[in-house]
Design a protein around this motif. Structure first.
Motif, PDB file in Angstrom:
ATOM      1  N   THR A 133     -10.823 -35.940 -15.075  1.00  0.00           N
ATOM      2  CA  THR A 133     -11.068 -34.858 -14.130  1.00  0.00           C
ATOM      3  C   THR A 133     -11.703 -35.390 -12.849  1.00  0.00           C
ATOM      4  OG1 THR A 133     -11.412 -33.344 -15.971  1.00  0.00           O
ATOM      5  CG2 THR A 133     -12.209 -32.642 -13.811  1.00  0.00           C
ATOM      6  N   ALA A 134     -12.661 -36.307 -12.994  1.00  0.00           N
ATOM      7  CA  ALA A 134     -13.298 -36.898 -11.817  1.00  0.00           C
ATOM      8  C   ALA A 134     -12.282 -37.626 -10.950  1.00  0.00           C
ATOM      9  CB  ALA A 134     -14.411 -37.844 -12.250  1.00  0.00           C
ATOM     10  N   MET A 135     -11.321 -38.303 -11.581  1.00  0.00           N
ATOM     11  CA  MET A 135     -10.272 -38.993 -10.826  1.00  0.00           C
ATOM     12  C   MET A 135      -9.375 -37.995 -10.103  1.00  0.00           C
ATOM     13  SD  MET A 135      -9.284 -41.936 -13.621  1.00  0.00           S
ATOM     14  CE  MET A 135      -7.820 -42.447 -12.736  1.00  0.00           C
ATOM     15  N   ILE A 136      -9.101 -36.857 -10.757  1.00  0.00           N
ATOM     16  CA  ILE A 136      -8.272 -35.829 -10.122  1.00  0.00           C
ATOM     17  C   ILE A 136      -8.980 -35.284  -8.876  1.00  0.00           C
ATOM     18  CG2 ILE A 136      -7.303 -33.522 -10.393  1.00  0.00           C
ATOM     19  CD1 ILE A 136      -6.889 -34.224 -13.377  1.00  0.00           C
ATOM     20  N   LEU A 137     -10.269 -34.939  -9.024  1.00  0.00           N
ATOM     21  CA  LEU A 137     -11.028 -34.434  -7.880  1.00  0.00           C
ATOM     22  C   LEU A 137     -11.111 -35.476  -6.775  1.00  0.00           C
ATOM     23  CD1 LEU A 137     -14.013 -32.577  -9.609  1.00  0.00           C
ATOM     24  CD2 LEU A 137     -11.973 -31.575  -8.577  1.00  0.00           C
ATOM     25  N   GLY A 138     -11.319 -36.730  -7.167  1.00  0.00           N
ATOM     26  CA  GLY A 138     -11.387 -37.800  -6.174  1.00  0.00           C
ATOM     27  C   GLY A 138     -10.076 -37.983  -5.444  1.00  0.00           C
ATOM     28  N   GLY A 139      -8.959 -37.885  -6.183  1.00  0.00           N
ATOM     29  CA  GLY A 139      -7.648 -38.011  -5.540  1.00  0.00           C
ATOM     30  C   GLY A 139      -7.375 -36.890  -4.557  1.00  0.00           C
ATOM     31  N   VAL A 140      -7.754 -35.665  -4.942  1.00  0.00           N
ATOM     32  CA  VAL A 140      -7.604 -34.525  -4.028  1.00  0.00           C
ATOM     33  C   VAL A 140      -8.456 -34.744  -2.781  1.00  0.00           C
ATOM     34  CG1 VAL A 140      -8.058 -32.059  -3.736  1.00  0.00           C
ATOM     35  CG2 VAL A 140      -7.053 -32.899  -5.864  1.00  0.00           C
ATOM     36  N   ASN A 141      -9.664 -35.246  -2.991  1.00  0.00           N
ATOM     37  CA  ASN A 141     -10.586 -35.490  -1.876  1.00  0.00           C
ATOM     38  C   ASN A 141     -10.008 -36.493  -0.879  1.00  0.00           C
ATOM     39  OD1 ASN A 141     -13.028 -35.159  -0.516  1.00  0.00           O
ATOM     40  ND2 ASN A 141     -14.046 -36.776  -1.659  1.00  0.00           N
ATOM     41  N   VAL A 142      -9.448 -37.580  -1.396  1.00  0.00           N
ATOM     42  CA  VAL A 142      -8.883 -38.614  -0.523  1.00  0.00           C
ATOM     43  C   VAL A 142      -7.683 -38.074   0.248  1.00  0.00           C
ATOM     44  CG1 VAL A 142      -7.689 -40.838  -0.461  1.00  0.00           C
ATOM     45  CG2 VAL A 142      -9.692 -40.538  -1.924  1.00  0.00           C
ATOM     46  N   GLY A 143      -6.750 -37.435  -0.471  1.00  0.00           N
ATOM     47  CA  GLY A 143      -5.553 -36.927   0.192  1.00  0.00           C
ATOM     48  C   GLY A 143      -5.873 -35.914   1.271  1.00  0.00           C
ATOM     49  N   ALA A 144      -6.830 -35.020   1.000  1.00  0.00           N
ATOM     50  CA  ALA A 144      -7.191 -34.002   1.983  1.00  0.00           C
ATOM     51  C   ALA A 144      -7.892 -34.614   3.184  1.00  0.00           C
ATOM     52  CB  ALA A 144      -8.086 -32.953   1.330  1.00  0.00           C
ATOM     53  N   THR A 145      -8.663 -35.678   2.974  1.00  0.00           N
ATOM     54  CA  THR A 145      -9.376 -36.285   4.097  1.00  0.00           C
ATOM     55  C   THR A 145      -8.422 -36.989   5.049  1.00  0.00           C
ATOM     56  OG1 THR A 145     -11.284 -36.574   2.632  1.00  0.00           O
ATOM     57  CG2 THR A 145     -11.344 -37.725   4.728  1.00  0.00           C
ATOM     58  N   PHE A 146      -7.323 -37.518   4.545  1.00  0.00           N
ATOM     59  CA  PHE A 146      -6.294 -38.056   5.448  1.00  0.00           C
ATOM     60  C   PHE A 146      -5.816 -36.953   6.394  1.00  0.00           C
ATOM     61  CE2 PHE A 146      -5.740 -41.656   2.491  1.00  0.00           C
ATOM     62  CZ  PHE A 146      -5.618 -42.691   3.417  1.00  0.00           C
ATOM     63  N   LEU A 147      -5.633 -35.755   5.845  1.00  0.00           N
ATOM     64  CA  LEU A 147      -5.274 -34.618   6.687  1.00  0.00           C
ATOM     65  C   LEU A 147      -6.405 -34.306   7.661  1.00  0.00           C
ATOM     66  CD1 LEU A 147      -3.420 -32.258   7.454  1.00  0.00           C
ATOM     67  CD2 LEU A 147      -4.422 -30.964   5.546  1.00  0.00           C
ATOM     68  N   GLY A 148      -7.648 -34.476   7.208  1.00  0.00           N
ATOM     69  CA  GLY A 148      -8.792 -34.225   8.065  1.00  0.00           C
ATOM     70  C   GLY A 148      -8.838 -35.153   9.269  1.00  0.00           C
ATOM     71  N   VAL A 149      -8.471 -36.422   9.076  1.00  0.00           N
ATOM     72  CA  VAL A 149      -8.420 -37.370  10.197  1.00  0.00           C
ATOM     73  C   VAL A 149      -7.373 -36.924  11.211  1.00  0.00           C
ATOM     74  CG1 VAL A 149      -7.893 -39.757  10.853  1.00  0.00           C
ATOM     75  CG2 VAL A 149      -9.263 -39.287   8.802  1.00  0.00           C
ATOM     76  N   TYR A 150      -6.236 -36.436  10.724  1.00  0.00           N
ATOM     77  CA  TYR A 150      -5.197 -35.909  11.622  1.00  0.00           C
ATOM     78  C   TYR A 150      -5.721 -34.687  12.378  1.00  0.00           C
ATOM     79  CZ  TYR A 150      -0.908 -33.567  13.104  1.00  0.00           C
ATOM     80  OH  TYR A 150       0.061 -32.931  13.849  1.00  0.00           O
ATOM     81  N   MET A 151      -6.411 -33.800  11.672  1.00  0.00           N
ATOM     82  CA  MET A 151      -6.934 -32.592  12.305  1.00  0.00           C
ATOM     83  C   MET A 151      -7.970 -32.920  13.370  1.00  0.00           C
ATOM     84  SD  MET A 151      -7.232 -30.009   9.041  1.00  0.00           S
ATOM     85  CE  MET A 151      -8.015 -28.733  10.030  1.00  0.00           C
ATOM     86  N   ALA A 152      -8.767 -33.968  13.137  1.00  0.00           N
ATOM     87  CA  ALA A 152      -9.764 -34.361  14.127  1.00  0.00           C
ATOM     88  C   ALA A 152      -9.111 -34.795  15.430  1.00  0.00           C
ATOM     89  CB  ALA A 152     -10.631 -35.498  13.569  1.00  0.00           C
ATOM     90  N   ARG A 153      -7.884 -35.268  15.349  1.00  0.00           N
ATOM     91  CA  ARG A 153      -7.153 -35.724  16.537  1.00  0.00           C
ATOM     92  C   ARG A 153      -6.423 -34.587  17.233  1.00  0.00           C
ATOM     93  NH1 ARG A 153      -4.968 -36.735  20.498  1.00  0.00           N
ATOM     94  NH2 ARG A 153      -3.669 -38.497  21.121  1.00  0.00           N
ATOM     95  N   HIS A 154      -6.024 -33.557  16.487  1.00  0.00           N
ATOM     96  CA  HIS A 154      -5.130 -32.541  17.035  1.00  0.00           C
ATOM     97  C   HIS A 154      -5.706 -31.128  17.096  1.00  0.00           C
ATOM     98  CE1 HIS A 154      -2.328 -35.798  15.931  1.00  0.00           C
ATOM     99  NE2 HIS A 154      -1.590 -35.340  16.912  1.00  0.00           N
ATOM    100  N   PHE A 155      -6.867 -30.885  16.482  1.00  0.00           N
ATOM    101  CA  PHE A 155      -7.423 -29.540  16.463  1.00  0.00           C
ATOM    102  C   PHE A 155      -8.862 -29.549  16.977  1.00  0.00           C
ATOM    103  CE2 PHE A 155      -4.027 -29.490  13.381  1.00  0.00           C
ATOM    104  CZ  PHE A 155      -3.416 -28.262  13.576  1.00  0.00           C
ATOM    105  N   ARG A 156      -9.315 -28.406  17.448  1.00  0.00           N
ATOM    106  CA  ARG A 156     -10.674 -28.287  17.944  1.00  0.00           C
ATOM    107  C   ARG A 156     -11.668 -28.333  16.788  1.00  0.00           C
ATOM    108  NH1 ARG A 156      -8.466 -23.975  21.651  1.00  0.00           N
ATOM    109  NH2 ARG A 156      -8.283 -24.946  23.710  1.00  0.00           N
TER     110      ARG A 156
END
Length: 618
Positions: free
Chosen positions: A360-383
């Protein structure tokens, strides 16, 4: 009057002095503009030349990847300690003996005090480390300080690995020492990134710090999963020892990177600073963008010469507001509840009924990593503002559902029943939904916001104050969560739900939008008391932009006399200055009919306005 593009930095020559008024008449251009632009030629009085500016250079990618290892170190330590608390060998070595029960299948357990100290003493070290690192970074350099702090972290790991059977205090003290290094890096890494990154990608680069925290958590989860079945001390010492690798990569690798251009320039190495800046931008040193930014740094350097005691970071113009806001954002980043899952994820989801809670910890960690990649994109393109306050509402909803299902359905359901399985599944799903919201916004963007809101003069010290709030609340949550969950169990989620509502209020009413602006422009917006709610559409007119910098509008242009809200800039560089009083209209202070600057000119008209009063503007 030329429009000021929201996504683009002004490349006009800013050497003229003028008294200008900010404008909000025209709407700002969309956030997702192209950074390729027409750059005015400083050698000519008119016309422009088209210059293709790389979106991101290979050097910038290498810098972001290497320096963000500071975040990886923290994330790795966070992930591994939550797994250690459930390892049989770790329990036998440092826990207390009890009867074998379903709750304690190995016959050992950690008291709330002991588990809280093992987890939380790292945060006490980080709190101290970040406060020490700020002043040292100003004196010795951002890059120079990183390697010694990596060594401090390694010493802490040595202490933890060396302790013997029953010496749980040694684990606690080792984590405290390691925390000194982690806390210092939490200031130095975003600081170095902010001052080195090209403006168009600055938010994305700083967000890589949070991205690497998530990758570190996930990596630790995977390694814990691979070693937890061992029957010797290698089950926890191997993950501990691997922590050396990340510190060595950062500590040695940073030696091959240049110092922050702003630090170099302010210490007499202007040629080196210009070369560094040109390489990260991917442009020749003679390019107008490089010339413009180096001239801006030079003006700031001239204005900030002299002794500036640390307390000016609080008493300076609009600095108390900014420091309090930054500390609030860092506090709320912790109080959103993300670390509730990451610190105690293994224990929490063991109670949900998952057979192997490390999975379960690995699942949560994987979700966290994948979503943060999206977060880096959002930091570049969204307010920043919209992303943060919308996410706060989303996280509020997730925690309300998680807490309600846990408290009213799962808690009273018989083990193995369909109700328990269904409720547990719903809780895990909404935990993942929460992590997606946090990892794309509050995780990376808070670091970007606090790195952008301070002027150069106070940036290192102010960021140290802000980061200390993060580590203080990190400790409070890590230490007291076992006690609170023991008493109110899943109702603890309602506390975090309320904190997410508070986060919405703070961001919506107090945070000024900073994406797409230079650090000096962000400083000017705070000085002008720009309404945070309207800051996303705020634009400077051409004259005001030219006045921003060391010689005009900006905190770094001010020479402070005394403390408090009365700021005087006088007799600097052979000129007079401007008396500035923040707040409501007071006797002797001129009031503009448009409600902007309240100033008294003591320079006989020879010096520009340097700041603005409130007059109802937030």
């Amino acid at each position: 009057m030329n429009r000021f593009n929201f996504r683009k930095k002004s490349l006009e020559d800013r050497s003229s002095t003028t008294t200008a008024v900010p404008s909000m008449e025209n709407p700002r251009e969309p956030v997702n503009g192209d950074i390729n632009r027409n750059v005015p030629d400083p050698e000519k009085g008119h016309g422009s030349v088209t210059n293709e500016i790389p979106h991101v250079t290979f050097r910038t990618i290498i810098m972001a990847t290497l320096v963000a290892m500071g975040g990886f170190i923290f994330g790795y330590d966070t992930g591994q300690i939550s797994g250690f608390l459930e390892m049989r060998v770790f329990l036998e070595m440092f826990g207390e003996q009890t009867e074998v029960t379903d709750k304690h299948p190995f016959g050992y357990y950690f008291t709330n005090v002991r588990s809280g100290l093992i987890v939380a003493l790292l945060s006490i070290g980080t709190l101290m480390g970040c406060l020490i690192a700020g002043p040292l970074a100003n004196k010795y350099g951002r890059r120079t300080c990183i390697t010694p702090w990596c060594l401090v972290f390694c010493i802490g790991v040595v202490i933890q690995m060396a302790v013997g059977d029953g010496m749980w205090v040694g684990i606690v003290m080792g984590r405290w020492v390691a925390g000194l290094g982690v806390g210092a890096l939490s200031v130095l890494v975003p600081l170095y990134m902010a001052e080195t990154s090209p403006v168009p990608v600055r938010g994305a680069v700083i967000s890589c710090y949070q991205l690497f925290i998530t990758i570190g958590i996930f990596t630790a989860d995977c390694i814990n999963f691979g070693t937890e079945s061992r029957t010797d001390t290698g089950s926890y010492r191997i993950p501990m020892g691997i922590g050396y690798i990340w510190a060595l990569i950062l500590g040695i690798g940073i030696l091959f990177l240049p110092e922050s251009p702003r630090h170099d320039w302010n210490h007499g190495q202007s040629t080196k600073a210009r070369t560094t800046m040109a390489k990260f931008y991917g442009l020749p040193e003679t390019h107008p963008m490089i010339q413009n930014e180096t001239e801006e740094i030079q003006r700031v350097m001239e204005a900030t010469q002299g002794d500036h005691p640390w307390y000016e970071a609080v008493t300076g113009p609009r600095m108390f507001y900014r420091v309090a806001l930054a500390m609030s954002l860092q506090m709320l980043q912790q109080l959103t509840g993300a670390n509730y899952f990451f610190y105690y994820g293994t224990s929490v989801f063991a109670g949900v009924g998952i057979k192997n809670s490390y999975v379960t910890a690995m699942i949560l960690g994987g979700v966290n990593v994948g979503a943060t990649f999206l977060g880096v994109y959002m930091a570049r393109h969204f307010r920043r503002r919209e992303s943060l306050f919308i996410a706060a509402l989303w996280q509020f909803i997730c925690f309300m559902i998680f807490a309600s299902v846990g408290q009213f359905l799962f808690k009273g359901a018989p083990d193995g029943s369909s109700t328990a399985k269904t409720a547990g599944t719903v809780m895990i799903v909404f935990a993942c939904f929460f992590i997606v919201g946090f990892a794309t916004t509050w995780g990376p963007l808070v670091w970007a916001c606090i790195s952008e809101m301070f002027p150069y003069r106070y940036r290192a010290v102010a960021m140290a104050f802000a980061t200390s709030a993060n580590w203080f609340w990190n400790f409070m949550l890590a230490f007291f969560t076992p006690f609170i969950t023991g008493d109110i169990q899943f109702a603890y989620g309602y506390v975090f739900a309320g904190c997410n509502l508070a986060a919405f209020v703070v961001v919506y009413f107090f945070l000024i939008e900073s994406s797409g602006k230079t650090l000096e422009e962000v400083d000017a917006m705070y000085l002008l008391h720009v309404n945070p709610i309207k800051s996303g559409k705020f634009q400077f007119d051409e004259e005001t932009r030219k006045s921003i910098g060391g010689g005009g509008l900006g905190t770094d242009a001010m020479h402070l006399q005394g403390r408090g809200r009365k700021i005087t800039k006088m007799n600097e560089a052979g000129e007079g200055g401007v008396l500035h009083k923040e707040g409501l209209d007071t006797e002797g202070v001129a009031t503009r009919p448009d409600g902007y600057p309240n100033v008294t000119d003591v320079s006989n008209g020879s010096h520009p306005v340097t700041s603005a009063g409130a007059n109802g503007h937030a």
